[in-house]
Scaffold this motif. Structure first.
Motif, PDB file in Angstrom:
ATOM      1  N   GLU A  55       1.090  -1.155   0.135  1.00 28.44           N
ATOM      2  CA  GLU A  55       0.244   0.016  -0.056  1.00 28.44           C
ATOM      3  C   GLU A  55       0.666   1.245   0.224  1.00 28.44           C
ATOM      4  O   GLU A  55       0.394   2.128  -0.077  1.00 28.44           O
ATOM      5  CB  GLU A  55      -1.007   0.048   1.379  1.00 28.44           C
ATOM      6  CG  GLU A  55      -2.212  -0.912   1.076  1.00 28.44           C
ATOM      7  CD  GLU A  55      -2.202  -2.245   1.487  1.00 28.44           C
ATOM      8  OE1 GLU A  55      -2.362  -2.896   2.005  1.00 28.44           O
ATOM      9  OE2 GLU A  55      -0.286  -2.535   2.057  1.00 28.44           O
ATOM     10  N   CYS A  56       2.185   0.752   0.502  1.00 30.22           N
ATOM     11  CA  CYS A  56       2.616   1.695   0.526  1.00 30.22           C
ATOM     12  C   CYS A  56       3.839   2.604  -0.350  1.00 30.22           C
ATOM     13  O   CYS A  56       4.092   1.645  -1.435  1.00 30.22           O
ATOM     14  CB  CYS A  56       4.011   2.112   1.448  1.00 30.22           C
ATOM     15  SG  CYS A  56       3.116   2.257   3.101  1.00 30.22           S
ATOM     16  N   GLN A  57       3.717   3.518  -2.061  1.00 23.88           N
ATOM     17  CA  GLN A  57       4.610   3.596  -3.037  1.00 23.88           C
ATOM     18  C   GLN A  57       5.929   3.958  -2.169  1.00 23.88           C
ATOM     19  O   GLN A  57       6.553   3.484  -3.633  1.00 23.88           O
ATOM     20  CB  GLN A  57       4.199   5.730  -3.333  1.00 23.88           C
ATOM     21  CG  GLN A  57       2.581   5.615  -3.895  1.00 23.88           C
ATOM     22  CD  GLN A  57       2.427   7.165  -4.080  1.00 23.88           C
ATOM     23  OE1 GLN A  57       2.704   8.130  -3.444  1.00 23.88           O
ATOM     24  NE2 GLN A  57       2.052   7.883  -5.525  1.00 23.88           N
ATOM     25  N   LEU A 124      -3.539   8.333   0.211  1.00 21.11           N
ATOM     26  CA  LEU A 124      -2.483   7.157   0.119  1.00 21.11           C
ATOM     27  C   LEU A 124      -1.482   7.272   0.966  1.00 21.11           C
ATOM     28  O   LEU A 124      -1.708   5.991   0.948  1.00 21.11           O
ATOM     29  CB  LEU A 124      -1.867   7.712  -1.608  1.00 21.11           C
ATOM     30  CG  LEU A 124      -1.498   6.815  -1.701  1.00 21.11           C
ATOM     31  CD1 LEU A 124      -2.109   5.714  -2.269  1.00 21.11           C
ATOM     32  CD2 LEU A 124      -0.856   7.028  -3.258  1.00 21.11           C
ATOM     33  N   SER A 127      -3.595   5.498   4.025  1.00 23.99           N
ATOM     34  CA  SER A 127      -3.412   3.996   3.326  1.00 23.99           C
ATOM     35  C   SER A 127      -2.144   2.791   3.937  1.00 23.99           C
ATOM     36  O   SER A 127      -2.945   2.383   4.039  1.00 23.99           O
ATOM     37  CB  SER A 127      -4.253   3.812   2.368  1.00 23.99           C
ATOM     38  OG  SER A 127      -4.013   2.747   1.087  1.00 23.99           O
ATOM     39  N   GLY A 128      -0.859   3.744   3.607  1.00 24.14           N
ATOM     40  CA  GLY A 128       0.538   3.408   3.751  1.00 24.14           C
ATOM     41  C   GLY A 128       0.020   2.613   5.217  1.00 24.14           C
ATOM     42  O   GLY A 128       0.639   1.505   5.475  1.00 24.14           O
ATOM     43  N   THR A 130      -1.830   2.184   7.598  1.00 27.49           N
ATOM     44  CA  THR A 130      -3.208   1.356   7.735  1.00 27.49           C
ATOM     45  C   THR A 130      -2.680  -0.433   6.865  1.00 27.49           C
ATOM     46  O   THR A 130      -3.177  -0.830   8.038  1.00 27.49           O
ATOM     47  CB  THR A 130      -4.872   1.413   7.227  1.00 27.49           C
ATOM     48  OG1 THR A 130      -4.817   2.485   7.674  1.00 27.49           O
ATOM     49  CG2 THR A 130      -5.231   0.066   7.246  1.00 27.49           C
ATOM     50  N   GLY A 131      -2.249   0.114   5.600  1.00 31.40           N
ATOM     51  CA  GLY A 131      -1.945  -1.475   5.807  1.00 31.40           C
ATOM     52  C   GLY A 131      -0.573  -2.034   6.427  1.00 31.40           C
ATOM     53  O   GLY A 131      -0.279  -3.123   6.704  1.00 31.40           O
TER      54      GLY A 131
END
Length: 146
Positions: A55-57, A124, A127-128, A130-131
């Motif tokens: 989920e992390c860029q 985003l 979200s990372g 949270t991932g």
């Protein structure tokens, strides 16, 4: 989220963010990024022991250890050039390490959204985080059963 399920270590971090004006919260996150502990030497030559957080860029990797007494230790790597992501990793490493497996598993999955950062970092990036949390919980569950 009920206070009963949020361990003191994470509640203190959350409160530290919420006590600041919104504009200053990003600076605190950047301070956390500088406090990410280095992973132990035994992981340095074994990247296969880490799990990539898709989920992390940015390339973020985590690994959770569960000791015989059930105490959890989380390790993470995140590049210095991705300070917000590195800050989120640091928050989780500092907030989860030392907890029991049951405490880690009880952390609400929406914890990242409670830090008051929704207007200063992108969805985003949240979200990372949270991932990262969900992977840490899954690894904790899997390793405590061994």
């Amino acid at each position: 989220m009920t206070e009963a399920t949020l361990p003191d270590s994470l509640a203190e971090i959350r409160d530290e963010f919420l006590e600041l004006p919104e504009a200053d919260r990003l600076q605190l996150l950047l301070e956390f990024s500088q406090e990410l502990p280095a992973a132990p030497a035994e992981y340095a030559d074994h990247p296969e022991l880490y799990e990539r957080v898709a989920e992390c860029q940015s390339p973020v990797f985590i690994v959770v250890e569960v000791a015989d007494d059930g105490t959890v230790t989380m390790h993470a790597t995140a590049p210095a050039e991705a300070p917000t992501t590195r800050g989120f990793a640091s928050i989780l490493v500092q907030g989860i390490s030392g907890l029991s497996a049951d405490e880690v598993l009880a952390v609400p999955s929406d914890f990242p959204q409670t830090l008051g950062l929704t207007k200063v970092v992108s969805p985003l990036r949240l979200s990372g985080m949270t991932g990262m949390l969900l992977r840490a919980k899954r690894q904790t569950e899997a390793k405590r059963r061994r």
